[in-house]
Design a protein around this motif. Structure first.
Motif, PDB file in Angstrom:
ATOM      1  N   GLN A 130      76.377  61.863  99.832  1.00  0.00           N
ATOM      2  CA  GLN A 130      75.279  61.235  99.087  1.00  0.00           C
ATOM      3  C   GLN A 130      75.761  60.060  98.239  1.00  0.00           C
ATOM      4  O   GLN A 130      74.977  59.177  97.916  1.00  0.00           O
ATOM      5  CB  GLN A 130      74.581  62.271  98.186  1.00  0.00           C
ATOM      6  CG  GLN A 130      73.669  63.223  98.919  1.00  0.00           C
ATOM      7  CD  GLN A 130      72.301  62.632  99.170  1.00  0.00           C
ATOM      8  OE1 GLN A 130      72.054  61.440  99.019  1.00  0.00           O
ATOM      9  NE2 GLN A 130      71.369  63.480  99.574  1.00  0.00           N
ATOM     10  N   GLU A 131      77.042  60.031  97.887  1.00  0.00           N
ATOM     11  CA  GLU A 131      77.599  58.884  97.161  1.00  0.00           C
ATOM     12  C   GLU A 131      77.683  57.656  98.073  1.00  0.00           C
ATOM     13  O   GLU A 131      77.668  56.526  97.603  1.00  0.00           O
ATOM     14  CB  GLU A 131      79.003  59.211  96.624  1.00  0.00           C
ATOM     15  CG  GLU A 131      78.988  60.194  95.489  1.00  0.00           C
ATOM     16  CD  GLU A 131      80.389  60.655  95.099  1.00  0.00           C
ATOM     17  OE1 GLU A 131      81.393  60.043  95.557  1.00  0.00           O
ATOM     18  OE2 GLU A 131      80.484  61.629  94.335  1.00  0.00           O
ATOM     19  N   MET A 132      77.763  57.887  99.376  1.00  0.00           N
ATOM     20  CA  MET A 132      77.896  56.797 100.347  1.00  0.00           C
ATOM     21  C   MET A 132      76.569  56.391 100.966  1.00  0.00           C
ATOM     22  O   MET A 132      76.411  55.256 101.408  1.00  0.00           O
ATOM     23  CB  MET A 132      78.850  57.223 101.463  1.00  0.00           C
ATOM     24  CG  MET A 132      80.248  57.505 101.009  1.00  0.00           C
ATOM     25  SD  MET A 132      81.269  57.980 102.423  1.00  0.00           S
ATOM     26  CE  MET A 132      81.827  59.578 101.903  1.00  0.00           C
ATOM     27  N   GLU A 133      75.642  57.325 101.035  1.00  0.00           N
ATOM     28  CA  GLU A 133      74.378  57.107 101.754  1.00  0.00           C
ATOM     29  C   GLU A 133      73.289  57.954 101.095  1.00  0.00           C
ATOM     30  O   GLU A 133      73.494  59.143 100.866  1.00  0.00           O
ATOM     31  CB  GLU A 133      74.565  57.529 103.214  1.00  0.00           C
ATOM     32  CG  GLU A 133      73.456  57.175 104.134  1.00  0.00           C
ATOM     33  CD  GLU A 133      73.437  55.704 104.511  1.00  0.00           C
ATOM     34  OE1 GLU A 133      72.332  55.202 104.747  1.00  0.00           O
ATOM     35  OE2 GLU A 133      74.501  55.066 104.577  1.00  0.00           O
ATOM     36  N   LYS A 134      72.154  57.368 100.789  1.00  0.00           N
ATOM     37  CA  LYS A 134      71.053  58.123 100.177  1.00  0.00           C
ATOM     38  C   LYS A 134      70.307  58.895 101.266  1.00  0.00           C
ATOM     39  O   LYS A 134      69.702  58.300 102.156  1.00  0.00           O
ATOM     40  CB  LYS A 134      70.109  57.183  99.435  1.00  0.00           C
ATOM     41  CG  LYS A 134      70.764  56.572  98.234  1.00  0.00           C
ATOM     42  CD  LYS A 134      69.849  55.612  97.510  1.00  0.00           C
ATOM     43  CE  LYS A 134      70.598  55.054  96.314  1.00  0.00           C
ATOM     44  NZ  LYS A 134      69.842  54.051  95.604  1.00  0.00           N
ATOM     45  N   LEU A 135      70.352  60.224 101.180  1.00  0.00           N
ATOM     46  CA  LEU A 135      69.781  61.107 102.200  1.00  0.00           C
ATOM     47  C   LEU A 135      68.821  62.118 101.576  1.00  0.00           C
ATOM     48  O   LEU A 135      68.874  62.364 100.376  1.00  0.00           O
ATOM     49  CB  LEU A 135      70.914  61.862 102.909  1.00  0.00           C
ATOM     50  CG  LEU A 135      72.053  61.008 103.483  1.00  0.00           C
ATOM     51  CD1 LEU A 135      73.197  61.891 103.945  1.00  0.00           C
ATOM     52  CD2 LEU A 135      71.544  60.140 104.611  1.00  0.00           C
ATOM     53  N   ASP A 136      68.009  62.720 102.418  1.00  0.00           N
ATOM     54  CA  ASP A 136      67.081  63.775 101.993  1.00  0.00           C
ATOM     55  C   ASP A 136      66.185  63.339 100.835  1.00  0.00           C
ATOM     56  O   ASP A 136      66.064  64.022  99.819  1.00  0.00           O
ATOM     57  CB  ASP A 136      67.838  65.065 101.623  1.00  0.00           C
ATOM     58  CG  ASP A 136      68.339  65.819 102.834  1.00  0.00           C
ATOM     59  OD1 ASP A 136      67.777  65.638 103.934  1.00  0.00           O
ATOM     60  OD2 ASP A 136      69.279  66.620 102.682  1.00  0.00           O
TER      61      ASP A 136
END
Length: 190
Positions: A130-136
């Protein structure tokens, strides 16, 4: 008779093309890694290729995510924007599935992950990706639950809301159309 856990040459070529294109688009997930190294490792592991095909078929959009620079393994994780569609509406594990009397889901997150040859992300891994890519942003994902919580009947899931990653709990037998799980697969570097 064809063993369905072994991909055909055509299936391998199609999967490698998908993985390579995603790898090139998502360089922020694996900055110091080259596709050639990933490609070589994949060609040496037929069971990993099958598991990755399952991750892809269920909507996970797997890609290599660098968690540790010096690791002897490559880690593929589901990086689909939302929890994989083909892995939602699942309770946490087989024990919870068996205890559920009415309106049983088709499977459990842990059971399906085992069938696919992958593992659920831990909460720590979930937070790192989640630090690399905004998910969910609209869905949630079961994560590997600590044994002490699971013994008491609970299970843990995470999501991202208000630009913050949250960790929650539920009964392990609960399931929702918007909750699935994100998986990981480790492949030995060659």
């Amino acid at each position: 008779m064809h063993d369905r856990r072994i991909l055909t040459k055509d299936e391998i070529e199609k999967l490698l093309e998908i993985l390579k294109n995603r790898f090139e688009r998502n360089s922020h997930l694996h900055r110091s890694l080259k596709w050639e190294e990933v490609h070589r490792a994949l060609l040496h592991d037929a069971s990993a290729m099958w598991s990755l095909s399952q991750m892809e078929a269920t909507g996970g959009e797997p890609d290599v995510v660098t968690l540790e620079e010096s690791s002897s393994t490559l880690v593929f994780m589901d990086v689909a924007k939302e929890s994989p569609k083909g892995r939602r509406s699942l309770c946490y594990d087989t024990e919870a599935l068996e205890k559920r009397k009415a309106n049983k889901p088709q499977n459990s997150a842990m059971g399906l992950a085992k069938e696919m040859g992958i593992e659920l992300l831990t909460e720590e891994e979930y937070r790192k990706v989640q630090e690399m890519e905004k998910l969910d942003l609209k869905t949630s994902s079961w994560v590997k639950t600590p044994e002490e919580i699971r013994k008491l009947g609970g299970a843990v899931f995470c999501d991202r809301r208000y630009n913050t990653v949250f960790t929650y709990h539920n009964g392990a037998d609960s399931y929702y159309g918007s909750r699935g799980f994100r998986g990981k697969l480790r492949i030995q570097r060659t």
